[in-house]
Write a protein that holds these residues in place. Sequence first.
Motif, PDB file in Angstrom:
ATOM      1  N   MET A   6     119.599 -50.588 -10.489  1.00  0.00           N
ATOM      2  CA  MET A   6     118.526 -51.595 -10.911  1.00  0.00           C
ATOM      3  C   MET A   6     118.675 -51.950 -12.248  1.00  0.00           C
ATOM      4  O   MET A   6     119.637 -51.449 -13.149  1.00  0.00           O
ATOM      5  CB  MET A   6     117.220 -50.633 -11.292  1.00  0.00           C
ATOM      6  N   VAL A   7     118.268 -53.124 -12.742  1.00  0.00           N
ATOM      7  CA  VAL A   7     118.498 -53.728 -13.993  1.00  0.00           C
ATOM      8  C   VAL A   7     117.257 -53.972 -14.472  1.00  0.00           C
ATOM      9  O   VAL A   7     116.494 -54.856 -13.783  1.00  0.00           O
ATOM     10  CB  VAL A   7     119.419 -55.134 -14.150  1.00  0.00           C
ATOM     11  N   GLY A   8     116.759 -53.783 -15.743  1.00  0.00           N
ATOM     12  CA  GLY A   8     115.280 -53.992 -16.250  1.00  0.00           C
ATOM     13  C   GLY A   8     115.430 -54.780 -17.385  1.00  0.00           C
ATOM     14  O   GLY A   8     116.181 -54.428 -18.140  1.00  0.00           O
ATOM     15  N   LYS A   9     114.614 -55.860 -17.373  1.00  0.00           N
ATOM     16  CA  LYS A   9     114.473 -56.348 -18.959  1.00  0.00           C
ATOM     17  C   LYS A   9     113.064 -56.373 -19.199  1.00  0.00           C
ATOM     18  O   LYS A   9     112.203 -56.516 -18.507  1.00  0.00           O
ATOM     19  CB  LYS A   9     114.797 -57.953 -18.453  1.00  0.00           C
ATOM     20  N   LEU A  10     112.997 -55.759 -20.630  1.00  0.00           N
ATOM     21  CA  LEU A  10     111.889 -55.413 -20.995  1.00  0.00           C
ATOM     22  C   LEU A  10     111.671 -56.161 -22.294  1.00  0.00           C
ATOM     23  O   LEU A  10     112.607 -56.172 -23.373  1.00  0.00           O
ATOM     24  CB  LEU A  10     111.653 -53.692 -21.348  1.00  0.00           C
ATOM     25  N   MET A  39     124.308 -43.503 -13.997  1.00  0.00           N
ATOM     26  CA  MET A  39     124.000 -44.110 -14.983  1.00  0.00           C
ATOM     27  C   MET A  39     122.763 -44.458 -15.480  1.00  0.00           C
ATOM     28  O   MET A  39     121.935 -44.828 -14.600  1.00  0.00           O
ATOM     29  CB  MET A  39     125.000 -45.209 -14.922  1.00  0.00           C
ATOM     30  N   TYR A  40     122.221 -44.282 -16.781  1.00  0.00           N
ATOM     31  CA  TYR A  40     121.079 -44.717 -17.121  1.00  0.00           C
ATOM     32  C   TYR A  40     121.267 -45.395 -18.464  1.00  0.00           C
ATOM     33  O   TYR A  40     121.523 -44.391 -19.464  1.00  0.00           O
ATOM     34  CB  TYR A  40     120.160 -43.561 -17.328  1.00  0.00           C
ATOM     35  N   LEU A  41     121.432 -46.589 -18.706  1.00  0.00           N
ATOM     36  CA  LEU A  41     122.055 -47.284 -19.972  1.00  0.00           C
ATOM     37  C   LEU A  41     120.995 -48.150 -20.669  1.00  0.00           C
ATOM     38  O   LEU A  41     120.383 -48.882 -19.993  1.00  0.00           O
ATOM     39  CB  LEU A  41     123.178 -48.163 -19.697  1.00  0.00           C
ATOM     40  N   VAL A  42     120.683 -47.814 -21.884  1.00  0.00           N
ATOM     41  CA  VAL A  42     119.782 -48.580 -22.679  1.00  0.00           C
ATOM     42  C   VAL A  42     120.241 -49.539 -23.625  1.00  0.00           C
ATOM     43  O   VAL A  42     121.314 -48.757 -24.549  1.00  0.00           O
ATOM     44  CB  VAL A  42     118.595 -47.715 -23.207  1.00  0.00           C
ATOM     45  N   THR A  43     120.202 -50.954 -23.545  1.00  0.00           N
ATOM     46  CA  THR A  43     120.713 -51.489 -24.645  1.00  0.00           C
ATOM     47  C   THR A  43     119.716 -52.695 -25.221  1.00  0.00           C
ATOM     48  O   THR A  43     118.956 -53.231 -24.577  1.00  0.00           O
ATOM     49  CB  THR A  43     122.174 -52.141 -24.185  1.00  0.00           C
ATOM     50  N   LYS A  44     119.941 -52.965 -26.590  1.00  0.00           N
ATOM     51  CA  LYS A  44     119.312 -54.072 -27.140  1.00  0.00           C
ATOM     52  C   LYS A  44     119.815 -55.611 -26.869  1.00  0.00           C
ATOM     53  O   LYS A  44     121.202 -55.473 -26.994  1.00  0.00           O
ATOM     54  CB  LYS A  44     119.252 -53.961 -28.610  1.00  0.00           C
ATOM     55  N   ASP A  45     119.159 -56.285 -26.647  1.00  0.00           N
ATOM     56  CA  ASP A  45     119.718 -57.743 -26.406  1.00  0.00           C
ATOM     57  C   ASP A  45     120.165 -58.136 -27.568  1.00  0.00           C
ATOM     58  O   ASP A  45     119.548 -58.272 -28.745  1.00  0.00           O
ATOM     59  CB  ASP A  45     118.714 -58.725 -25.901  1.00  0.00           C
ATOM     60  N   VAL A  52     114.840 -55.731 -24.384  1.00  0.00           N
ATOM     61  CA  VAL A  52     115.664 -54.601 -24.249  1.00  0.00           C
ATOM     62  C   VAL A  52     116.119 -54.496 -22.726  1.00  0.00           C
ATOM     63  O   VAL A  52     115.352 -54.682 -21.830  1.00  0.00           O
ATOM     64  CB  VAL A  52     115.049 -53.303 -24.616  1.00  0.00           C
ATOM     65  N   TRP A  53     117.423 -53.967 -22.430  1.00  0.00           N
ATOM     66  CA  TRP A  53     117.962 -53.905 -21.103  1.00  0.00           C
ATOM     67  C   TRP A  53     118.049 -52.470 -20.704  1.00  0.00           C
ATOM     68  O   TRP A  53     118.505 -51.802 -21.639  1.00  0.00           O
ATOM     69  CB  TRP A  53     119.172 -54.728 -20.968  1.00  0.00           C
ATOM     70  N   VAL A  54     117.755 -52.306 -19.457  1.00  0.00           N
ATOM     71  CA  VAL A  54     118.138 -50.649 -18.767  1.00  0.00           C
ATOM     72  C   VAL A  54     118.738 -50.899 -17.544  1.00  0.00           C
ATOM     73  O   VAL A  54     118.463 -51.808 -16.666  1.00  0.00           O
ATOM     74  CB  VAL A  54     116.669 -50.227 -18.537  1.00  0.00           C
TER      75      VAL A  54
END
Length: 78
Positions: A6-10, A39-45, A52-54
């Motif tokens: 999954m790719v999430g854009k919050l 994998m569970y990766l959190v990153t700022k755009d 924020v992307w997950v």
Amino acid sequence: MSNFGMVGKLTTDAENRDRLVGILTQAADLMGAVAECQMYLVTKDADNDEVVWVFELWDSKDAHDQSLTDPAVRDLIG
């Protein structure tokens, strides 16, 4: 069995982005203890202060769905 990703854009306002990242990082810490979570990766755009992307990779969709029933995860979602 196939993996499930999954790719999430919050999106949030810029003032609350770090708070959202903190909550998602707590979720990442919880998922680190789940064997089925690869994998569970959190990153700022880098280009947008409101995004924020997950990125998630799981052994299966069922494993992902099961993780959402964990009481600690439910608290974070709330």
